[in-house]
Design a protein around this motif. Structure first.
Motif: not given
Ligand SMILES: [Fe+2]
Length: 451
Positions: A314, A342, A366
Motif C-alpha cells: 500500500d 494507489h 494486489h
Molecule cells: Fe491496497
C-alpha cells in the motif's frame, strides 16, 4: 606407494630390446626371475652360480642368476626399474597438480557466484577434503560479539562443540593472531594444543585474511599421525585466500540485504502510522503472505519478492490526500476513484528504486480480481502475478478481521466463509486453498484475529 611390475617392464619394446642386447653381450646363460620366483627370461640351471638382486629403492623386485657378468645385467635392470618409478611418480605428481588446479579453478568460479557465507565455506571444506588427507576440516570465523570461533562449515565431527573455541587459545588461536599458516605434525610436542571432542595427532591451520585483517581460520586435522608437507600447507593457504574473500563478500551482501529490508520495513511502518486504524496491518499481511508462499512452494527469490511486496503493497497510499484516506464516512465516487489510484502511485514510486523494480507486478496488481473485475488493469487469472494473488487474499483476510472506522471486524468463521465464497471470482482458488492449509497447520497466527 607406486609399484613397478618387473614382468610388465619387459613388455616395453625398448626395454626388452636393451636387455636382449645386454644378454648377447654377456654371452653366457642367465635367468631373470620376478620377486615371486617366477621365470621371466632364460632357464634356471645349476651352472648359474651367482645371484644378483634387481633393486628398486631398497627392496628387491627380482633376481638375475648367472655368472659374474650377470651383475651388470642386474645393475642395468635396477636402473631401468628406478627410472620407470621416477617416470610414474612424475606422472602422478603432474596429474595431482592438474587436479588441484582444476579444483581450485572450479571453486573460485562457484565461490564468486555464492552469496551465502555458509555455502561458500562448505564449498571450501568439500574441496579441501578432496585435496588433503584429513579426518576433520573446519572453517571457523571470529564472532565479534562473543569473541569465540564460530563454526561456519565442517566435515567430520565438531572439534569443540558447545561453547566453541576462544580466539586467544589453541593453535588455531595462535594462527589467528599471527596471521601465519602452520603445520603441526606431532601434536604432543605443541603445548598450545587444546584437546577437543575429536582425537587429533597432526594438524594444519591457515588464516582467512582480508588484506591484513584475519577473520577466521581453516583447520585440517588427522586422527592418526600425518606427514603434512609445505606443499599441503601452500594448498590450504591458497584455499583460505580464496575462501576469505568470498565469505567476506557473502557476509557483506547479507548485511546489506538486512539493512535494506529493515529500511523498507521502517518506511512502510512510517507510512502506516498515518492511519491508526490499520496498525499492524503490514506485518500481518506479510506473515499471511509468507505462510501461503511457503505452502505454494515459491522459490527463494520469489519469497524475497513476496516479503517486500507484502510490506510495500500500500505504499502508493502515500500519495492519497489525508481527507480521502482518513475519511470516516462513506467515500464519494471521486474519492473512491482516488483511492483506486494507489497501485499506480506505488508503481511510480518503486520504479525509481533499482532493487524494488522486481516487486512492481506484485504490488501494482494486489487489487486485481481473479475473474478480471478488479483494478487497475482488470487482469484475469494467471495473468495476475502470483505474488499479487497471494497479497490479495492476505490483505482481504486482514481487512475483514480487524476493526475499521466504518465497521467492526468479522468473526473468524465468517471471514473464512467469505474467502471460500469468493474463491474463483475474487481470489485464486489455489491461493485460498494454500491459505486454509497453512491455517490448519497453525502456520498462520489467526487465533487472535476476528471477534
Ligand atoms: Fe491496497
Amino acid at each position: 606407494m607406486i609399484q613397478i611390475d618387473l614382468r610388465r617392464l619387459f613388455l616395453k619394446d625398448e626395454i626388452h630390446s636393451v636387455i636382449r642386447q645386454m644378454i648377447n653381450l654377456i654371452n653366457s646363460p642367465v635367468c631373470i626371475m620376478d620377486s615371486k620366483g617366477k621365470k621371466i627370461i632364460g632357464e634356471m640351471d645349476e651352472g648359474l652360480s651367482c645371484e644378483y638382486p634387481i633393486a628398486l629403492e631398497n627392496r628387491a623386485i627380482g633376481m638375475v642368476y648367472g655368472g659374474e657378468k650377470a651383475s651388470v645385467l642386474a645393475f642395468l635392470l635396477s636402473c631401468l626399474a628406478n627410472l620407470e618409478l621416477e617416470k610414474k611418480a612424475l606422472g602422478r605428481e603432474a596429474l595431482k597438480k592438474y587436479r588441484e588446479i582444476t579444483l581450485l579453478y572450479d571453486i573460485a568460479e562457484k565461490l564468486t557466484a555464492s552469496l551465502d557465507p555458509k555455502e561458500a565455506a562448505q564449498l571450501v571444506v568439500d574441496v579441501a577434503k578432496m585435496l588433503i588427507k584429513a579426518d576433520n576440516i573446519s572453517v571457523m570465523l571470529k564472532n565479534e560479539e562473543s569473541g569465540v570461533f564460530e563454526l561456519l562449515a565442517s566435515s567430520g565431527r565438531e572439534l569443540h562443540p558447545g561453547e566453541g573455541l576462544k580466539i586467544g587459545i589453541g593453535i588455531a588461536g595462535g594462527v589467528f593472531h599471527s596471521g601465519r599458516a602452520e603445520i603441526v605434525n606431532d601434536i604432543s610436542s605443541d603445548d598450545r594444543y587444546v584437546s577437543g571432542a575429536v582425537r587429533v595427532s597432526s594438524l594444519m591451520c591457515a588464516p582467512l585474511k582480508i588484506k591484513d585483517r584475519v577473520i577466521g581460520v581453516i583447520y585440517v586435522s588427522s586422527e592418526e599421525r600425518a606427514h603434512y608437507t609445505a606443499e599441503d600447507l601452500k594448498l590450504l593457504s591458497a584455499l583460505a585466500f580464496q575462501a576469505a574473500a568470498d565469505i567476506e563478500n557473502a557476509r557483506l551482501y547479507d548485511s546489506l540485504k538486512e539493512t535494506f529490508l529493515t529500511t523498507v520495513h521502517i518506511l512502510a511502518e512510517t507510512i502506516e502510522k498515518r492511519d491508526p486504524y490499520t496498525g499492524g496491518h503490514i506485518k500481518r499481511v506479510m506473515n499471511y503472505s509468507m505462510a501461503v508462499g511457503k505452502e505454494l512452494g515459491l522459490p527463494e527469490l520469489e519469497m524475497e519478492h513476496l516479503e517486500l511486496a507484502a510490506v510495500l503493497h500500500d505504499i502508493g497510499k502515500i500519495s492519497i490526500r489525508d481527507s480521502v484516506l482518513l475519511k470516516k464516512g462513506k467515500l464519494t465516487v471521486d474519492e473512491f476513484a482516488e483511492i483506486k489510484m494507489h497501485p499506480i502511485y506505488a508503481e511510480e514510486i518503486l520504479d525509481h528504486i533499482k532493487h524494488l523494480k522486481g516487486i512492481i507486478p506484485g504490488v501494482k496488481h494486489h487489487h486485481e480480481r481473479y475473474d478480471g473485475s478488479g483494478y487497475p488493469e482488470g487482469l484475469k487469472g494467471n495473468d495476475i502475478d502470483i505474488i499479487a494473488r497471494i497479497i490479495s487474499v492476505a490483505d482481504a483476510f486482514d481487512a475483514m478481521t480487524t476493526d475499521r472506522p466504518y465497521r467492526e471486524r468479522m468473526e473468524l468463521a465468517e471471514a473464512f466463509d467469505e474467502l471460500r465464497a469468493n474463491s474463483g471470482t475474487q481470489f485464486d482458488p489455489r491461493v485460498v486453498k494454500a491459505f486454509f492449509t497453512a491455517c490448519s497447520e497453525n502456520r498462520i497466527p489467526v487465533e487472535r484475529q476476528g471477534k
